[in-house]
Scaffold this active site. Structure first.
Site, PDB file in Angstrom:
ATOM      1  N   CYS A  83      64.085  28.452  50.866  1.00  0.00           N
ATOM      2  CA  CYS A  83      64.827  26.968  50.672  1.00  0.00           C
ATOM      3  C   CYS A  83      64.498  26.744  49.161  1.00  0.00           C
ATOM      4  O   CYS A  83      63.803  26.409  48.518  1.00  0.00           O
ATOM      5  CB  CYS A  83      64.964  26.294  51.496  1.00  0.00           C
ATOM      6  SG  CYS A  83      66.190  24.385  50.444  1.00  0.00           S
ATOM      7  N   GLN A 288      72.499   6.382  44.216  1.00  0.00           N
ATOM      8  CA  GLN A 288      71.278   6.923  43.835  1.00  0.00           C
ATOM      9  C   GLN A 288      70.397   7.245  45.432  1.00  0.00           C
ATOM     10  O   GLN A 288      71.065   6.618  45.974  1.00  0.00           O
ATOM     11  CB  GLN A 288      70.011   5.209  43.602  1.00  0.00           C
ATOM     12  CG  GLN A 288      70.450   5.242  41.916  1.00  0.00           C
ATOM     13  CD  GLN A 288      70.541   6.533  40.570  1.00  0.00           C
ATOM     14  OE1 GLN A 288      69.737   6.856  40.906  1.00  0.00           O
ATOM     15  NE2 GLN A 288      70.713   6.397  39.675  1.00  0.00           N
ATOM     16  N   GLU A 338      83.263   4.090  34.375  1.00  0.00           N
ATOM     17  CA  GLU A 338      83.106   5.471  35.371  1.00  0.00           C
ATOM     18  C   GLU A 338      84.109   6.331  35.513  1.00  0.00           C
ATOM     19  O   GLU A 338      85.650   6.411  35.704  1.00  0.00           O
ATOM     20  CB  GLU A 338      82.904   5.063  36.411  1.00  0.00           C
ATOM     21  CG  GLU A 338      82.570   6.159  37.072  1.00  0.00           C
ATOM     22  CD  GLU A 338      82.072   6.883  37.646  1.00  0.00           C
ATOM     23  OE1 GLU A 338      80.464   6.206  37.459  1.00  0.00           O
ATOM     24  OE2 GLU A 338      82.631   7.455  37.789  1.00  0.00           O
ATOM     25  N   CYS A 413      68.755  11.377  33.670  1.00  0.00           N
ATOM     26  CA  CYS A 413      67.874  12.695  35.125  1.00  0.00           C
ATOM     27  C   CYS A 413      67.909  14.150  34.798  1.00  0.00           C
ATOM     28  O   CYS A 413      67.509  15.246  35.239  1.00  0.00           O
ATOM     29  CB  CYS A 413      68.407  12.705  36.271  1.00  0.00           C
ATOM     30  SG  CYS A 413      70.666  13.606  35.785  1.00  0.00           S
TER      31      CYS A 413
HETATM   32  N1  SAH Z   1      74.845   4.172  37.314  1.00  0.00           N
HETATM   33  C1  SAH Z   1      75.026   4.863  38.457  1.00  0.00           C
HETATM   34  C2  SAH Z   1      75.810   5.932  38.238  1.00  0.00           C
HETATM   35  C3  SAH Z   1      74.836   7.201  37.966  1.00  0.00           C
HETATM   36  S1  SAH Z   1      75.505   8.842  38.078  1.00  0.00           S
HETATM   37  C4  SAH Z   1      73.845   4.554  39.240  1.00  0.00           C
HETATM   38  O1  SAH Z   1      73.053   4.172  39.477  1.00  0.00           O
HETATM   39  O2  SAH Z   1      74.134   4.444  40.656  1.00  0.00           O
HETATM   40  C5  SAH Z   1      76.271   9.282  36.563  1.00  0.00           C
HETATM   41  C6  SAH Z   1      77.296   9.003  37.031  1.00  0.00           C
HETATM   42  O3  SAH Z   1      78.459   9.511  35.575  1.00  0.00           O
HETATM   43  C7  SAH Z   1      78.747   9.179  38.014  1.00  0.00           C
HETATM   44  O4  SAH Z   1      79.421   8.061  38.940  1.00  0.00           O
HETATM   45  C8  SAH Z   1      79.985  10.187  37.799  1.00  0.00           C
HETATM   46  O5  SAH Z   1      80.881   9.999  38.767  1.00  0.00           O
HETATM   47  C9  SAH Z   1      79.886   9.453  35.853  1.00  0.00           C
HETATM   48  N2  SAH Z   1      80.853  10.506  35.141  1.00  0.00           N
HETATM   49  C10 SAH Z   1      80.150  11.978  34.139  1.00  0.00           C
HETATM   50  N3  SAH Z   1      80.762  11.987  33.767  1.00  0.00           N
HETATM   51  C11 SAH Z   1      81.401  10.612  33.327  1.00  0.00           C
HETATM   52  C12 SAH Z   1      82.160  10.193  31.690  1.00  0.00           C
HETATM   53  N4  SAH Z   1      82.680  11.665  31.053  1.00  0.00           N
HETATM   54  N5  SAH Z   1      82.720   8.713  31.666  1.00  0.00           N
HETATM   55  C13 SAH Z   1      82.256   7.659  32.791  1.00  0.00           C
HETATM   56  N6  SAH Z   1      81.518   8.177  33.686  1.00  0.00           N
HETATM   57  C14 SAH Z   1      81.489   9.549  34.355  1.00  0.00           C
END
Ligand code: SAH
Length: 462
Positions: A83, A288, A338, A413
């Site tokens: 996997c 998350q 977002e 990340c």
């Molecule tokens: N801070 C949040 C989400 C983090 S993940 C938490 O902790 O739950 C990253 C997020 O960025 C995702 O929801 C994704 O949809 C969003 N994203 C990706 N590209 C983006 C962009 N150009 N502008 C705004 N949001 C974006």
């Protein structure tokens, strides 16, 4: 022998492993030539068989370990060697945490040119198993049977999976049950090559603090035969399921989801809590995946944001507003942005759900919306960014530099893009003070980091 390459395909060589790549593969040198060998650990000696050679480096397969690392453990998963999901199960958990800190230190100096920031020890889990609150498995056909599992390493073949030991147990069982019902009813699995069949992916997500489960069936066609049997079977076996959703993805694409989502049964969201805050989560929204470590991560964000109650805060890449609402309790006002509109709908709902009135949300690209806010006179004292793996867009970094917030908290990340972006911010007048790796993804190579960045002018009055 090809020019300058000391080994050739299928040759077996004795090697000593000196390091691990950021993908978790062992590194060995043969006369200065680098070999990458999955499954090997630093300090080990063994025999490898050359699989592929390129100009500056090659790939090899581990044939025999002659001297084991004291950090080597038996991987407990029965399909670990096939996997592609986990890469570090053969390394002790303590070893994984040390490795993740080293990855961060390495990229910060090598890519970011940052030498004086404090990199803390990785914050790990007490029990680094059954942590994933979401699992999504591709469906395919094998010898005429429906199978579902994970992609084999670097391939689109599916390894049938009966149990995943990093996934929370209820949703692991839900996946197996959906698979069983789909097989019994005769729902056709998606055939990627021919772009035929019905069921493409099965996704299940649990709010671990409420116990609520959502099941998402991703189909190629709008029509989902035997949907009544599916719903009946799922809800009878799992009363925790509060929402069953169908997502239609008609395209030939690697993307899991299509644009059309409809509720088949129950609600369109499940609920969960993080600390004192309650969240509604819909099928398409990011949430998350490691609940107990999310609390650790968000507490660190709060600590690094150093809020006194009056600050204006921007939460870029806010998802369903988790960080925004966590911070709103300690801030003057929080602005979240977002890209996924459904997530922003969730974020607004979540503010209401928690009677939080000092948070506003806007759907759009962070790199467009934040410069527009800045032009309208919205200035942040603190900016939190939590971008996807590719990091922040240059336009956003430039706006942050122009806006001069006192502090930036960068949640990442992907340490490599973090380091790249920190370099830009450092050149723009900021300084990286502290960096905290948090292990959100035990057993895998993935590393999550929170960094505290301050405006250099502020350094004296910190
Ligand atoms: N801070 C949040 C989400 C983090 S993940 C938490 O902790 O739950 C990253 C997020 O960025 C995702 O929801 C994704 O949809 C969003 N994203 C990706 N590209 C983006 C962009 N150009 N502008 C705004 N949001 C974006």
């Amino acid at each position: 022998m090809k020019s300058g390459i000391p080994v050739e395909k299928n040759q077996e060589v004795d090697v000593t492993f000196t390091d691990l790549t950021h993908e978790g593969a062992g590194i060995a040198k043969v006369e200065g030539y680098t070999l990458f060998v999955p499954g090997a650990l630093p300090g080990e000696k063994g025999i490898v068989k050359i699989v592929k050679t390129k100009k500056g480096y090659g790939y090899a397969k581990l044939i025999e370990i002659k001297e084991k690392s004291p950090d080597r453990v038996d991987p407990p998963c029965y399909i670990y060697d096939q996997c592609g999901g986990c890469q570090l199960q053969h390394l002790s958990y303590k070893g994984q945490l040390i490795y993740k800190k080293q990855v961060v230190q390495d990229v910060l100096t090598r890519i970011g040119g940052i030498k004086d920031a404090t990199v803390h020890d990785t914050l790990g889990m007490e029990d680094p198993w059954t942590y994933r609150n979401k699992v999504q498995v591709p469906v395919a056909s094998q010898n005429g049977e429906l199978i579902a599992g994970f992609f084999r390493k670097r391939s689109h073949d599916i390894v049938e999976m009966d149990k995943c030991i990093i996934t929370e147990e209820t949703i692991d069982e839900v996946i197996q049950e959906v698979k069983r019902i789909a097989k019994t009813c005769g729902i056709t699995p998606y055939a990627e090559q021919k772009h035929r069949g019905t069921l493409r992916h099965i996704m299940a997500r649990i709010g671990v603090n409420t116990g609520e489960v959502m099941v998402v069936l991703v189909t190629r066609t709008k029509d989902l035969p035997f949907r009544k049997s599916l719903i009946k079977g799922i809800t009878e076996a799992f009363p925790q399921v509060k929402s069953i959703v169908q997502n239609v993805n008609t395209k030939r694409t690697n993307a899991i989801f299509g644009n059309e989502t409809q509720v088949l049964w129950g609600r369109d969201v499940i609920y969960d809590t993080i600390g004192d805050v309650k969240f509604a989560i819909s099928a398409r929204s990011f949430y998350q995946i490691n609940p107990s470590q999310t609390k650790v991560l968000y507490d660190k964000v709060l600590e690094y944001a150093k809020l006194s109650g009056t600050e204006s805060v921007i939460d870029a890449y806010c998802g369903i507003g988790t960080i925004s609402l966590f911070l709103a309790q300690k801030a003057g006002h929080v602005y979240g942005v977002e890209i996924v509109p459904e997530a922003i709908e969730d974020a607004k709902k979540n503010a209401e759900l928690n009677q939080i009135t000092n948070a506003t949300f806007e759907a759009g690209q962070a790199e467009k919306v934040i410069p527009a806010w800045y032009n309208q006179g919205i200035k942040a004292d603190v900016i939190v960014v939590d971008p996807p793996r590719k990091g922040c867009d240059e336009a956003l970094l430039q706006t942050m530099i122009d806006m001069k917030p006192k502090r930036i908290v960068y949640v990442s990340c992907n340490p490599a893009t973090l380091a790249r972006d920190l370099k830009v911010l450092e050149a723009g007048g900021f300084r990286t003070v502290e960096v905290q790796p948090v292990d959100m993804f035990p057993q895998t190579m993935h590393v999550e980091v929170v960094s505290q960045i301050i405006l250099k002018e502020e350094a004296g009055s910190r």
